[in-house]
Write a protein that holds these residues in place. Sequence first.
Motif, mmCIF file in Angstrom:
data_model
loop_
_atom_site.group_PDB
_atom_site.id
_atom_site.type_symbol
_atom_site.label_atom_id
_atom_site.label_comp_id
_atom_site.label_asym_id
_atom_site.label_seq_id
_atom_site.Cartn_x
_atom_site.Cartn_y
_atom_site.Cartn_z
ATOM 1 N N SER A 21 0.814 -1.216 0.000
ATOM 2 C CA SER A 21 0.000 0.000 0.000
ATOM 3 C C SER A 21 0.850 1.269 0.000
ATOM 4 N N MET A 22 2.153 1.128 0.202
ATOM 5 C CA MET A 22 3.029 2.294 0.197
ATOM 6 C C MET A 22 3.141 2.841 -1.219
ATOM 7 N N SER A 23 3.256 4.144 -1.308
ATOM 8 C CA SER A 23 3.414 4.754 -2.628
ATOM 9 C C SER A 23 4.822 4.479 -3.156
ATOM 10 N N ILE A 24 4.976 4.656 -4.426
ATOM 11 C CA ILE A 24 6.288 4.458 -5.039
ATOM 12 C C ILE A 24 7.295 5.435 -4.435
ATOM 13 N N SER A 25 6.871 6.660 -4.155
ATOM 14 C CA SER A 25 7.803 7.630 -3.573
ATOM 15 C C SER A 25 8.216 7.226 -2.164
ATOM 16 N N ASP A 26 7.296 6.623 -1.375
ATOM 17 C CA ASP A 26 7.653 6.127 -0.041
ATOM 18 C C ASP A 26 8.692 5.017 -0.145
ATOM 19 N N LYS A 27 8.467 4.092 -1.068
ATOM 20 C CA LYS A 27 9.414 2.994 -1.261
ATOM 21 C C LYS A 27 10.759 3.537 -1.719
ATOM 22 N N GLY A 28 10.733 4.554 -2.577
ATOM 23 C CA GLY A 28 11.974 5.162 -3.050
ATOM 24 C C GLY A 28 12.727 5.833 -1.921
ATOM 25 N N PHE A 29 11.993 6.516 -1.035
ATOM 26 C CA PHE A 29 12.629 7.168 0.104
ATOM 27 C C PHE A 29 13.259 6.131 1.023
ATOM 28 N N ILE A 30 12.540 5.067 1.305
ATOM 29 C CA ILE A 30 13.069 4.022 2.193
ATOM 30 C C ILE A 30 14.329 3.413 1.592
ATOM 31 N N SER A 31 14.294 3.136 0.313
ATOM 32 C CA SER A 31 15.464 2.588 -0.366
ATOM 33 C C SER A 31 16.635 3.567 -0.290
ATOM 34 N N SER A 32 16.375 4.851 -0.533
ATOM 35 C CA SER A 32 17.429 5.868 -0.451
ATOM 36 C C SER A 32 17.979 5.983 0.964
ATOM 37 N N LEU A 33 17.095 5.950 1.948
ATOM 38 C CA LEU A 33 17.532 6.067 3.336
ATOM 39 C C LEU A 33 18.406 4.880 3.739
ATOM 40 N N LEU A 34 18.046 3.695 3.316
ATOM 41 C CA LEU A 34 18.873 2.521 3.608
ATOM 42 C C LEU A 34 20.259 2.663 2.978
ATOM 43 N N SER A 35 20.299 3.204 1.777
ATOM 44 C CA SER A 35 21.588 3.447 1.126
ATOM 45 C C SER A 35 22.398 4.475 1.899
ATOM 46 N N LYS A 36 21.737 5.503 2.416
ATOM 47 C CA LYS A 36 22.428 6.537 3.199
ATOM 48 C C LYS A 36 22.988 5.948 4.491
ATOM 49 N N ILE A 37 22.246 5.056 5.113
ATOM 50 C CA ILE A 37 22.717 4.408 6.343
ATOM 51 C C ILE A 37 23.951 3.560 6.047
ATOM 52 N N ASP A 38 23.924 2.812 4.944
ATOM 53 C CA ASP A 38 25.095 2.012 4.559
ATOM 54 C C ASP A 38 26.308 2.905 4.303
ATOM 55 N N LYS A 39 26.080 4.018 3.618
ATOM 56 C CA LYS A 39 27.170 4.946 3.338
ATOM 57 C C LYS A 39 27.711 5.537 4.644
ATOM 58 N N ALA A 40 26.826 5.881 5.571
ATOM 59 C CA ALA A 40 27.244 6.426 6.867
ATOM 60 C C ALA A 40 28.117 5.417 7.619
ATOM 61 N N LYS A 41 27.750 4.152 7.571
ATOM 62 C CA LYS A 41 28.558 3.115 8.236
ATOM 63 C C LYS A 41 29.966 3.082 7.657
ATOM 64 N N ARG A 42 30.064 3.218 6.342
ATOM 65 C CA ARG A 42 31.378 3.222 5.694
ATOM 66 C C ARG A 42 32.173 4.457 6.110
ATOM 67 N N TYR A 43 31.519 5.617 6.158
ATOM 68 C CA TYR A 43 32.198 6.844 6.569
ATOM 69 C C TYR A 43 32.729 6.729 7.998
ATOM 70 N N VAL A 44 31.977 6.123 8.885
ATOM 71 C CA VAL A 44 32.414 5.969 10.277
ATOM 72 C C VAL A 44 33.691 5.121 10.343
ATOM 73 N N ARG A 45 33.804 4.156 9.464
ATOM 74 C CA ARG A 45 35.019 3.321 9.429
ATOM 75 C C ARG A 45 36.213 4.071 8.834
ATOM 76 N N GLU A 46 35.966 5.285 8.313
ATOM 77 C CA GLU A 46 37.018 6.090 7.705
ATOM 78 C C GLU A 46 37.050 7.481 8.359
ATOM 79 N N PRO A 47 37.438 7.557 9.640
ATOM 80 C CA PRO A 47 37.367 8.825 10.380
ATOM 81 C C PRO A 47 38.234 9.938 9.793
ATOM 82 N N GLU A 48 39.196 9.586 8.957
ATOM 83 C CA GLU A 48 40.029 10.619 8.329
ATOM 84 C C GLU A 48 39.222 11.506 7.368
#
Length: 108
Positions: A21-48
């Motif tokens: 029942s979620m709209s396509i834009s909601d699904k797109g946001f969730i997908s984007s947010l998950l990608s941002k979380i993964d990227k944030a995890k990588r950045y934390v491993r690279e404190p420089e």
Amino acid sequence: MGYDSSIELAPISLKSQYLHSMSISDKGFISSLLSKIDKAKRYVREPERFSITSDQAQVHSDHGTRNLMKKDNQWICDCNFHQDHLVCSHIIALKELNKIEKIDQLEI
């Protein structure tokens, strides 16, 4: 304590109905947010990547240098995702990195 048979759990099909029942834009946001979380995890491993003061930070991200500023006790970022959604990988990473540094500074 035993099983209370008067409590009924929602069937799995209700969960899938919710997702459908979620709209396509909601699904797109969730997908984007998950990608941002993964990227944030990588950045934390690279404190420089980070240059941090008490109220400003710079993150050397995959797409250039991002400037973060603390305003009214909240971090804001100059990236487009933050401008649109008030959350981004840069702020998520900065907050996680700050947690790690505080833990490392504890005297045990």
